[in-house]
Design a protein around this motif. Sequence first.
Motif, PDB file in Angstrom:
ATOM      1  N   PRO A 109      48.812  38.928  43.232  1.00  0.00           N
ATOM      2  CA  PRO A 109      50.119  39.529  42.904  1.00  0.00           C
ATOM      3  C   PRO A 109      51.156  39.241  43.985  1.00  0.00           C
ATOM      4  O   PRO A 109      50.850  39.207  45.178  1.00  0.00           O
ATOM      5  N   ARG A 110      52.403  39.045  43.559  1.00  0.00           N
ATOM      6  CA  ARG A 110      53.499  38.765  44.504  1.00  0.00           C
ATOM      7  C   ARG A 110      54.397  39.972  44.720  1.00  0.00           C
ATOM      8  O   ARG A 110      55.204  39.991  45.630  1.00  0.00           O
ATOM      9  N   TYR A 111      54.262  40.963  43.833  1.00  0.00           N
ATOM     10  CA  TYR A 111      55.143  42.126  43.922  1.00  0.00           C
ATOM     11  C   TYR A 111      54.305  43.395  43.905  1.00  0.00           C
ATOM     12  O   TYR A 111      53.224  43.445  43.307  1.00  0.00           O
ATOM     13  N   CYS A 112      54.822  44.422  44.521  1.00  0.00           N
ATOM     14  CA  CYS A 112      54.069  45.671  44.654  1.00  0.00           C
ATOM     15  C   CYS A 112      54.122  46.530  43.400  1.00  0.00           C
ATOM     16  O   CYS A 112      53.295  47.424  43.217  1.00  0.00           O
ATOM     17  N   SER A 113      55.108  46.296  42.508  1.00  0.00           N
ATOM     18  CA  SER A 113      55.243  47.118  41.320  1.00  0.00           C
ATOM     19  C   SER A 113      55.984  46.357  40.233  1.00  0.00           C
ATOM     20  O   SER A 113      56.582  45.300  40.480  1.00  0.00           O
ATOM     21  N   ASP A 114      55.941  46.904  39.025  1.00  0.00           N
ATOM     22  CA  ASP A 114      56.683  46.298  37.921  1.00  0.00           C
ATOM     23  C   ASP A 114      58.191  46.354  38.167  1.00  0.00           C
ATOM     24  O   ASP A 114      58.936  45.462  37.733  1.00  0.00           O
ATOM     25  N   ARG A 115      58.636  47.369  38.849  1.00  0.00           N
ATOM     26  CA  ARG A 115      60.068  47.492  39.152  1.00  0.00           C
ATOM     27  C   ARG A 115      60.545  46.344  40.014  1.00  0.00           C
ATOM     28  O   ARG A 115      61.600  45.761  39.740  1.00  0.00           O
ATOM     29  N   CYS A 116      59.786  46.013  41.060  1.00  0.00           N
ATOM     30  CA  CYS A 116      60.168  44.887  41.926  1.00  0.00           C
ATOM     31  C   CYS A 116      60.084  43.570  41.170  1.00  0.00           C
ATOM     32  O   CYS A 116      60.911  42.666  41.377  1.00  0.00           O
TER      33      CYS A 116
ATOM     34  N   SER B 256      60.601  43.119  37.918  1.00  0.00           N
ATOM     35  CA  SER B 256      61.752  43.036  37.020  1.00  0.00           C
ATOM     36  C   SER B 256      63.040  42.758  37.783  1.00  0.00           C
ATOM     37  O   SER B 256      63.886  41.970  37.352  1.00  0.00           O
ATOM     38  N   ALA B 257      63.192  43.404  38.940  1.00  0.00           N
ATOM     39  CA  ALA B 257      64.403  43.182  39.744  1.00  0.00           C
ATOM     40  C   ALA B 257      64.473  41.744  40.225  1.00  0.00           C
ATOM     41  O   ALA B 257      65.549  41.129  40.242  1.00  0.00           O
ATOM     42  N   SER B 258      63.347  41.186  40.617  1.00  0.00           N
ATOM     43  CA  SER B 258      63.333  39.798  41.063  1.00  0.00           C
ATOM     44  C   SER B 258      63.669  38.848  39.928  1.00  0.00           C
ATOM     45  O   SER B 258      64.403  37.873  40.112  1.00  0.00           O
TER      46      SER B 258
END
Length: 357
Positions: free
Chosen positions: A27-34, A36-38
């Motif tokens: 995984p490259r992001y800690c959460s779905d929020r990050c 989506s923001a990326s």
Amino acid sequence: MTKHDRTLRCQRCQRVFTRPNATGRIPRYCSDRCRSASYRSRTSTPTSPPNYDAAAVRLTRAVLNKAQAMAHRSQHPVPALPLEILQICVALRRDLEDTTAVALRQALAHGATWKEITEVIPAAESTLKSHYSVEKVNKLLRDRVQRGPARPRQAAATQDCQGQPPASSANRLLPGQAAYPLSRALSYLRRASETTVCSLAFLTNVSASYVYRITSGERTPTWEVTARFARACEAEPEDLMFLWNRAHSLEPPPARGYTEAVRTLQAALRGLRLAASQPDLPTLMRRAPVSLTSRAATALLADEPPAACYLRWPVVRDLTIALQGDPETIRPLWTHIESHTHTPGAGDHGPPAAAFG
């Protein structure tokens, strides 16, 4: 970072997080929020913040015009219009509220922070963000274009024709504007003549709604309409010529002789008196400087040529002030008289130049 590492760093927020599963894609992001923001930052088209400089210029000019109009009317009140200053204040307050909204967005566009803004406007940051959001300020400007600039509201005129509504007040003139005295003079003539709007419309050969508009300042009539309006109200069209020229930003034509120059000046002064709702002589004396005498005012406003001693500039200036006019707009007419005292035409001899001081 390898597939065996359990501790990872989010590529969006740089927060350290633990890999949830030991197998599969790293995984490259800690959460779905990050995540989506990326994605939104990669796919959205970068846009520059809205520029409110032009809107700020328009609004500050509107505020300045109304402030000048209020100052002018405070110095030259019209007893027949007791609510006029209050009406200008209401229109000015709305313009100031719109200007505040645009100035706030302009400050943000130029690098100010919300924290700095809360030090200027005593309100919570969340309240300001909600009340002055980009969407709300843009809607404010769109609505302003549709309704026109704030004008002082006045009571609707009584309907004299069945099914003929009063004109809108969206574009009425303000005191201090060039066409304002003409609209006030036409309005006074209509009231003083006690002629119905329908009768005036018939005699002037225009619609009843147009009569409402020219007397409220929403339209500036042609000279033909102005002259017919004056005759319908049993007034002299010549008395409105100076006001009509001012409304259309036209210079008065040079007089062909001394007598014509004097008659033009007297007609202009009578026009100013109409614009001031025809004040009587005691009212003029209360408004005038102490140097103006009632005999001088009567002579200058009469139909007959006055004595030369009443045509001195200080006398004409003081009467213009008493009539709530601008002496600088009357001065060119007086200059025409003075020029004919030095170069009188054939058969039209003016008084000696010494009569003008």
